[in-house]
Scaffold this motif. Sequence first.
Motif, mmCIF file in Angstrom:
data_model
loop_
_atom_site.group_PDB
_atom_site.id
_atom_site.type_symbol
_atom_site.label_atom_id
_atom_site.label_comp_id
_atom_site.label_asym_id
_atom_site.label_seq_id
_atom_site.Cartn_x
_atom_site.Cartn_y
_atom_site.Cartn_z
ATOM 1 N N UNK A 92 26.112 48.694 32.468
ATOM 2 C CA UNK A 92 26.998 48.347 31.368
ATOM 3 C C UNK A 92 28.439 48.112 31.745
ATOM 4 N N UNK A 93 28.788 48.238 33.001
ATOM 5 C CA UNK A 93 30.169 47.980 33.431
ATOM 6 C C UNK A 93 30.460 46.485 33.353
ATOM 7 N N UNK A 94 31.635 46.136 32.797
ATOM 8 C CA UNK A 94 32.069 44.733 32.699
ATOM 9 C C UNK A 94 33.486 44.634 33.247
ATOM 10 N N UNK A 95 33.699 43.708 34.161
ATOM 11 C CA UNK A 95 35.022 43.490 34.761
ATOM 12 C C UNK A 95 35.369 42.016 34.613
ATOM 13 N N UNK A 96 36.482 41.720 33.950
ATOM 14 C CA UNK A 96 36.858 40.361 33.621
ATOM 15 C C UNK A 96 37.451 39.569 34.771
ATOM 16 N N UNK A 97 37.634 38.280 34.510
ATOM 17 C CA UNK A 97 38.027 37.322 35.553
ATOM 18 C C UNK A 97 39.369 37.629 36.188
ATOM 19 N N UNK A 98 40.384 37.976 35.396
ATOM 20 C CA UNK A 98 41.731 38.146 35.938
ATOM 21 C C UNK A 98 42.076 39.606 36.219
ATOM 22 N N UNK A 113 36.616 46.484 31.512
ATOM 23 C CA UNK A 113 37.968 46.023 31.839
ATOM 24 C C UNK A 113 38.042 44.596 31.319
ATOM 25 N N UNK A 114 38.443 44.455 30.069
ATOM 26 C CA UNK A 114 38.314 43.166 29.391
ATOM 27 C C UNK A 114 39.599 42.659 28.796
ATOM 28 N N UNK A 115 39.478 41.514 28.097
ATOM 29 C CA UNK A 115 40.611 40.914 27.416
ATOM 30 C C UNK A 115 40.597 41.260 25.938
ATOM 31 N N UNK A 116 41.579 40.743 25.221
ATOM 32 C CA UNK A 116 41.692 41.026 23.790
ATOM 33 C C UNK A 116 41.523 39.781 22.937
ATOM 34 N N UNK A 117 41.211 38.647 23.525
ATOM 35 C CA UNK A 117 41.064 37.421 22.750
ATOM 36 C C UNK A 117 40.810 36.231 23.646
ATOM 37 N N UNK A 118 41.246 35.057 23.181
ATOM 38 C CA UNK A 118 41.002 33.823 23.923
ATOM 39 C C UNK A 118 42.263 33.309 24.613
ATOM 40 N N UNK A 119 43.224 34.213 24.865
ATOM 41 C CA UNK A 119 44.446 33.793 25.517
ATOM 42 C C UNK A 119 44.177 33.317 26.936
ATOM 43 N N UNK A 120 45.065 32.471 27.448
ATOM 44 C CA UNK A 120 44.922 31.927 28.796
ATOM 45 C C UNK A 120 45.736 32.759 29.781
ATOM 46 N N UNK A 142 46.184 42.413 29.129
ATOM 47 C CA UNK A 142 46.954 42.289 30.362
ATOM 48 C C UNK A 142 47.918 43.465 30.465
ATOM 49 N N UNK A 143 47.380 44.640 30.771
ATOM 50 C CA UNK A 143 48.180 45.850 30.882
ATOM 51 C C UNK A 143 48.057 46.398 32.302
ATOM 52 N N UNK A 144 48.902 47.367 32.618
ATOM 53 C CA UNK A 144 48.909 47.950 33.964
ATOM 54 C C UNK A 144 48.608 49.442 33.871
ATOM 55 N N UNK A 145 47.637 49.864 34.664
ATOM 56 C CA UNK A 145 47.290 51.274 34.770
ATOM 57 C C UNK A 145 47.823 51.774 36.108
ATOM 58 N N UNK A 146 48.752 52.720 36.060
ATOM 59 C CA UNK A 146 49.435 53.167 37.274
ATOM 60 C C UNK A 146 48.564 53.952 38.236
ATOM 61 N N UNK A 147 49.115 54.242 39.399
ATOM 62 C CA UNK A 147 48.398 54.976 40.447
ATOM 63 C C UNK A 147 47.988 56.361 39.962
ATOM 64 N N UNK A 148 46.804 56.775 40.433
ATOM 65 C CA UNK A 148 46.311 58.141 40.215
ATOM 66 C C UNK A 148 46.169 58.497 38.736
ATOM 67 N N UNK A 149 45.876 57.508 37.913
ATOM 68 C CA UNK A 149 45.636 57.756 36.487
ATOM 69 C C UNK A 149 44.175 58.122 36.263
ATOM 70 N N UNK A 150 43.937 59.026 35.313
ATOM 71 C CA UNK A 150 42.585 59.366 34.878
ATOM 72 C C UNK A 150 42.446 58.981 33.407
ATOM 73 N N UNK A 151 41.405 58.227 33.096
ATOM 74 C CA UNK A 151 41.148 57.801 31.720
ATOM 75 C C UNK A 151 39.864 58.468 31.251
ATOM 76 N N UNK A 152 39.954 59.213 30.150
ATOM 77 C CA UNK A 152 38.830 59.999 29.673
ATOM 78 C C UNK A 152 37.714 59.161 29.089
ATOM 79 N N UNK A 153 36.525 59.767 28.996
ATOM 80 C CA UNK A 153 35.341 59.089 28.480
ATOM 81 C C UNK A 153 35.552 58.623 27.049
ATOM 82 N N UNK A 154 35.163 57.380 26.780
ATOM 83 C CA UNK A 154 35.228 56.836 25.435
ATOM 84 C C UNK A 154 36.612 56.413 24.983
ATOM 85 N N UNK A 155 37.605 56.518 25.830
ATOM 86 C CA UNK A 155 38.970 56.137 25.441
ATOM 87 C C UNK A 155 39.092 54.621 25.328
#
Length: 243
Positions: A92-98, A113-120, A142-155
């Motif tokens: 079920x993992x999805x990783x987008x083009x950019x 790791x996806x987008x929010x719409x049809x933006x270019x 198009x956001x940035x997740x910094x070094x050594x970040x932990x993101x919890x399940x379902x967030x």
Amino acid sequence: MWSRLKHFRRVLQSDLQAVFDRDPAARNTLEVVVTYAGLHAIWSHRVAHFLYKRRWYFIARFISQISRFFTGIEIHPGAQIGKGFFIDHGSGVVIGETCEIGDHVTLYQGVTLGGTGKEKGKRHPTIEDHVMIASGAKVLGSIRIGRCVKIGAGSVVLRDVPLNSTVVGVPGRVVIQDGVRVQTDLDQVNLPDPVTEMFRTMQAEITKLKAEIQELRKQKTTDSSEKGDEQDELKSLQYTDQN
């Protein structure tokens, strides 16, 4: 040419080593190479990305779809992924083009790791080094997740996250930063309902308006009564003068 092949070999070895470093169930190299779908997906992506950068778009996309069919993991061949990448139980993992993913990043099943719409242009997240994203988490835009970040399940993360942070909730909130707990409301059950709040506000306004209308009506009735009394008194005085 040889230097590129050596670099490619080192990257593949780092992906393999990442499995042993982060999965206590990994026993030996043969088992990991043959049975780990996450490793199959990332190695297939390495090949597809190599072809994608050389504009062999159809073949690259075809390889990614074959990999998706056998592993349940969809990685667009345009995504840039660093060394030591590990997908644990990756269905079920999805990783987008950019997407841009740094070194030694770990993803668990159901991560998007996806987008929010049809933006270019750049429309998928950038994940820096040593990030861990737990099961079912969604990192969008198009956001940035910094070094050594932990993101919890379902967030669900929709904004930039500073380095050395822990994020949980929907939407994602930083609860720990640089080892210090951030004071925040972590109640994920009694969340505000914006629609209900809107109706409550409207009901309060309607009640207030009704009270004002009733007050105006009472005032109008009082004024009319007083005016009628004045007219009766005036008529009485006129009658007395005539007599």
